[in-house]
Each structure stands twice: as C-alpha cells, then as structure tokens.
Design a protein around this motif. Structure first.
Motif, short mmCIF file in Angstrom:
data_model
loop_
_atom_site.label_atom_id
_atom_site.label_comp_id
_atom_site.label_asym_id
_atom_site.label_seq_id
_atom_site.Cartn_x
_atom_site.Cartn_y
_atom_site.Cartn_z
N ARG A 342 8.49 3.75 -6.67
CA ARG A 342 8.48 2.17 -6.72
C ARG A 342 7.36 2.24 -5.29
N CYS A 343 6.87 0.92 -5.10
CA CYS A 343 6.14 0.63 -4.05
C CYS A 343 6.87 0.47 -3.16
N ALA A 344 6.49 1.20 -1.93
CA ALA A 344 7.12 1.12 -0.53
C ALA A 344 7.08 -0.39 0.03
N HIS A 345 5.71 -0.81 -0.01
CA HIS A 345 5.41 -2.16 0.43
C HIS A 345 6.38 -3.41 -0.12
N CYS A 346 6.62 -3.24 -1.36
CA CYS A 346 7.51 -4.15 -2.24
C CYS A 346 8.92 -3.84 -1.75
N SER A 347 9.36 -2.55 -1.53
CA SER A 347 10.75 -2.33 -1.37
C SER A 347 11.13 -2.81 -0.14
N THR A 356 11.16 -4.65 -7.08
CA THR A 356 10.31 -3.87 -6.57
C THR A 356 9.31 -3.31 -7.67
N ALA A 357 8.24 -3.51 -7.18
CA ALA A 357 7.16 -3.04 -7.87
C ALA A 357 7.36 -1.58 -8.20
N THR A 358 7.28 -1.07 -9.63
CA THR A 358 7.28 0.39 -9.79
C THR A 358 5.56 0.58 -10.07
N ARG A 372 -0.57 2.63 -11.62
CA ARG A 372 -0.94 1.43 -11.17
C ARG A 372 0.35 0.68 -10.64
N HIS A 373 0.32 -0.36 -9.76
CA HIS A 373 1.26 -1.13 -9.15
C HIS A 373 1.43 -2.07 -10.49
N SER A 374 2.83 -2.68 -10.42
CA SER A 374 3.09 -3.47 -11.52
C SER A 374 2.24 -5.01 -11.14
N LYS A 378 3.14 -10.34 -5.94
CA LYS A 378 2.16 -10.03 -4.64
C LYS A 378 2.93 -9.02 -3.89
N CYS A 379 1.95 -8.38 -3.32
CA CYS A 379 2.38 -7.13 -2.33
C CYS A 379 1.11 -7.19 -1.25
N THR A 380 1.75 -6.74 -0.20
CA THR A 380 1.18 -6.62 1.04
C THR A 380 0.03 -5.43 1.09
ZN LIG Z 1 4.02 -3.47 -3.67
#
Ligand SMILES: [Zn+2]
Length: 506
Positions: A342-347, A356-358, A372-374, A378-380
């Motif tokens: 999973r994406c740490a920025h999103c979580s 949370t994006a996977t 790739r990110h979901s 939006k993600c930082t």
């Molecule tokens: Zn993300």
C-alpha cells in the motif's frame, strides 16, 4: 496385489472437505458446494476421488487435533497410488502459513499435485516458483486474501443464477422498491465543515454547518460532469472530491471518490436509464457499446434524465478505442505483491480519506513489469509507479529484517514448550486471581470516593481524579489475559511462514 510396487497406477485423488460451522446448503462454503467443485475437478482429470471430511460440530479447524479426517489424509499421502490432493480452496487446508509450507514441501517430495477446486482458483502447480509463491503468500495473508474471498463469492453468484435468483448490486445511489424496480436511495453522508464525511441520517444533523450529501446526487453529478465531455474519469473523481461529494464502501462508510468509482457509475448508464442489468459493469467495456441506436432506455423506469444518459453513452462511445488485439487482455501475469503493498503517503492520510492506494502490477507497452499506484487518487507522492525489481528488492529487505535466526527460533520454541508443560496452570491461575483482586480493590476505592464526595469530605475535583484513575486501572486489568504463550506460538508460526516465504521468493 500381484503387481510390483512401481507399476501401481497413480490415479487416486485425496479430496478434503471441511466446514467448521454448519450453515445452510446455499452457503458458498457448504460441504455440498465443496464436494461438487472437487468432484468436477476429479472428473476432468480422470482421478478417482477418495473423500476425507471434517464437517461435524462447531470445533474450529485451527488446530489439527479437531480434524481427524485431515490426519488420516496426511497419513495416506505417501502411498504410491495417490496422485493429487484436492481441496476447494486454501482456507480448507491449514489456516496457519507455516503448516501450509510444511505441507507443500511434503507434497513436492512425493510429487503430488495440490489442486484447488473452487472455480476461478484454477490449478496451482506447486512445482513452480510462482505456484509455491502464490500458495505461500496466499497462506500468509489468508484472512486478508481478497482474491480467495472474491473467487468464492463469484462461485456463489453462479450458483444463485442457476437457481434463477436475482443477483447483483444495484447501481450506486439507488435501491429497489417493493416491485423490484430501481429508485433513488435516500442514503447519503454528512459533509462536515472540516471536509470529512460522517455516516448518518438526513434528518439528524450532527453539526450546525454539516451538509447532507445524498449518494444518488453524487452519481447524478458524476454523470453530468461526464456528459459535458471535457473531462476524463480521473479528473471527474478529483472534481467530485473538490465539490465535496462522497462514495461509500461496501461496509457503508463514506469515503472520497476515486477513478474506478466514477468508471463504475458511468458504465451503469443503462441501469440508471431503466434497463435491466445484464452483465456487471466491469465486464462491459465501452467498445462493446457500438450499436448505440439499438439501446432504447426506458423513461418510465429511469432514475436519471434519459437525455443525460444518452449523452453519457455518446461521450463514452466516442472516446473509446477498440482494442486491436483483444487476446492480450486475457493473458494473466502474476504480480505477487499486487494490492498487498500500500502507498505510505496515502495511508498517512487514511483517517481523513477512508481509503489507501495500493500498488498493482502491470506490464508496460514496452514489456517492462512495474507496479503502479491506484489511479485517480490524489497523493502527495510524486512517484506513481515503480519497477518490479526495485519493489521486490525492498520486499526482500523487509523479509530479511523480519526473519529470525533459526537458533533463536529453537530457543523460543523450547521456552514455550517448557512453559506449557510446567507453568501454565500456576501462571494462569495466579494471574486470574491477581486480576480479580486488583479489580475488586479499584471498585471498592471508587465506591469509597463516591461516599466521601457525597458526605462532603472530598472536593469534586478530587473525586473525579480518583474516579478516573481507578477506571483506567480496571480497564488495564481487564485487557490483560493469559495470552503470553499463545502470542509466542503465533509469533513462531509467523516467523516460520516468513522463513518459508523467503525460501520460495528467492
Ligand atoms: Zn498514495
């Protein structure tokens, strides 16, 4: 038997059926369903099924001793006529990853195929690295393993369709009335002044400035934005977020929109237009919509303006490119870490975003394997995808950090065994007693403080302080249980799984 051992024909499949809690026969996991699936596999392969069934009672299958048939099956594995072990799905076998690892090694040594029978699971070839990896990862994430659950759910849907029952969820924001016709649903969520969403009812305002956001209106808004024809579905997802609309999870909690949500809503234009659902929206790409003139929406049963939906269909069709080689879409590439990472920025934002994006595996047009990110979230993080080899490298590093030296494992195991044999009763009895005494003392102190306060001997502040302190202590004691050994056993089990995982990963 006159034949020599080496000429024994290998054609017996050991078929394992397990059900921990008996449910009605329509249940996806019912022994009848499992058996039907397994029988079909045996028929297809020309194997002679030999049944082993642990079904009765409410005992949990988590420990082997509750599963006598399983033990009998294991003993039968080494016989020469056995060619395969068939179960409906992984969770029928062992629940604990490291035991699955042991089982797999045994099967490999004996050259016995492990076959899962639930439709959609296919044949897992445990002689290949990918097969072993899938089983390992599957076992490790058993209870979180969405694929497993969804395969069973799909199986259940097929079963219900055969019985002529209505299947499928209604489009987002709608419900069925008593005649089975679609109507806008009243459900929605409150948009709070701080931008978060809260579950609730339209007539119960949780906060003065909260705004009621009906899910149906969100779907309608998505259609309007799409019909305008100047925005892609990812941008529509951002726009809906900006405008303060929300989607909702299957658990019925509101969350911000993402690309796929918009795509599903758009793809359901026929259903919103009063036509019956034929196939799932995800199995109905826009390029199959060619003959737009042959689709006639039903204004009497439509829940959205028909001209809006026709415009949506038009935009959708105009935008679509037909795939040139449809074959390539059917090639299944295996990306073991898909969705698990999973994406740490999103979580970090999960509390607010409720999602949370996977990372999902895909192959670029140049044939490079990446994760790739979901999409449409939006993600930082500026980075949206990563090479498979890089992610694998990171995963190996994590594994290395988690794996414990085998010597320590032995030591831990010895400690546990010793404790189990000698000290279990004394320790647990002591702790239980200690706990009961401590809680009783706290309750007594609470009562006394209340009395003193009522008598005017102590101030309100002092009473409240005492009350808080003692309540906290009670909570602390209640949370403490004799789980030490269980925790260590779980830990050893997890470490074993990790070691196995590492072995098959490399
Ligand atoms: Zn993300």
């Amino acid at each position: 038997m006159a034949k020599s051992q080496s000429s024994v024909e290998r054609n017996v499949a050991l078929c394992y059926v397990r059900q921990s809690v008996t449910k009605d026969e329509n249940d996806t996991n019912s022994p009848e369903r499992q058996k039907a699936n397994i029988q079909a596999v045996c028929d297809a392969k020309g194997w002679i099924p030999e049944w082993y069934e642990d079904t009765g009672g409410h005992k949990s299958g988590r420990t082997v001793k509750n599963r006598p048939a399983w033990l009998a099956l294991i003993n039968r594995l080494k016989d020469r006529d056995v060619v395969a072990l068939v179960a409906n799905d992984m969770s029928r076998l062992h629940r604990k990853g490291w035991r699955v690892g042991d089982l797999m090694e045994q099967l490999n040594e004996l050259n016995i195929a492990l076959t899962l029978a639930a439709p959609g699971k296919g044949h897992i070839d445990t002689s290949t690295i990918n097969g072993r990896l899938l089983v390992q990862v599957g076992a490790l994430f058993d209870e979180y393993y969405a694929e497993d659950v969804s395969a069973k759910a799909r199986d259940s849907i097929r079963h219900r369709r055969k019985q002529g029952k209505y299947v499928g969820r209604v489009p987002f924001g709608t419900q069925r009335d008593s005649n089975g016709l679609l109507e806008p649903s009243h459900e929605g969520a409150w948009l709070m002044p701080n931008g978060t969403f809260q579950q609730g009812q339209p007539h119960e305002k949780p906060y003065p400035d909260a705004i009621w956001r009906r899910y149906f209106d969100a779907a309608l808004r998505a259609m309007e934005l799409y019909a305008a024809g100047d925005m892609g579905i990812a941008r529509i997802a951002y726009k809906l977020d900006d405008e303060g609309w929300c989607y909702r999870t299957v658990q019925n909690t509101p969350r911000v929109f993402e690309r796929d949500d918009v795509r599903r809503i758009i793809a359901n234009w026929r259903e919103y237009g009063g036509l019956l659902q034929t196939t799932r929206a995800r199995n109905r790409p826009a390029y199959k919509d060619d003959d737009l003139s042959s689709v006639v929406l039903n204004p009497d049963q439509a829940v959205m303006p028909v001209d809006l939906l026709e415009q949506v269909a038009k935009v959708r069709y105009d935008r679509t490119q037909k795939p040139r080689r449809t074959k390539t879409h059917n090639v299944k590439m295996i990306y073991p870490l898909s969705v698990l990472v999973r994406c740490a920025h999103c979580s970090a934002e999960e509390d607010v975003q409720k999602r949370t994006a996977t990372l999902q595996g895909y192959t670029t047009s140049a044939g490079i394997r990446r994760y790739r990110h979901s999409i449409g979230m939006k993600c930082t993080s500026g980075t949206r995808s990563v090479k498979e080899s890089d992610l694998n490298g990171e995963f190996e590093k994590v594994l290395d950090h988690l794996i414990v030296n085998p010597e320590y494992m032995d030591l831990m195991q010895r400690i546990v065994t010793k404790d189990l044999n000698l000290d279990q009763h004394t320790e647990s009895d002591n702790l239980e007693q200690q706990k009961a005494e401590a809680i009783a003392k706290c309750r007594h102190r609470l009562e006394r403080a209340k009395f003193l306060f009522l008598e005017g001997d102590i101030s309100k502040d002092e009473y409240l302080r005492t009350k808080k302190r003692n309540e906290e202590e009670i909570a602390h004691w209640l949370a403490r249980t004799v789980k030490t050994q269980e925790i260590i056993i779980e830990l050893i089990s997890v470490l074993g799984t990790l070691t196995n995982l590492k072995r098959v990963w490399l």
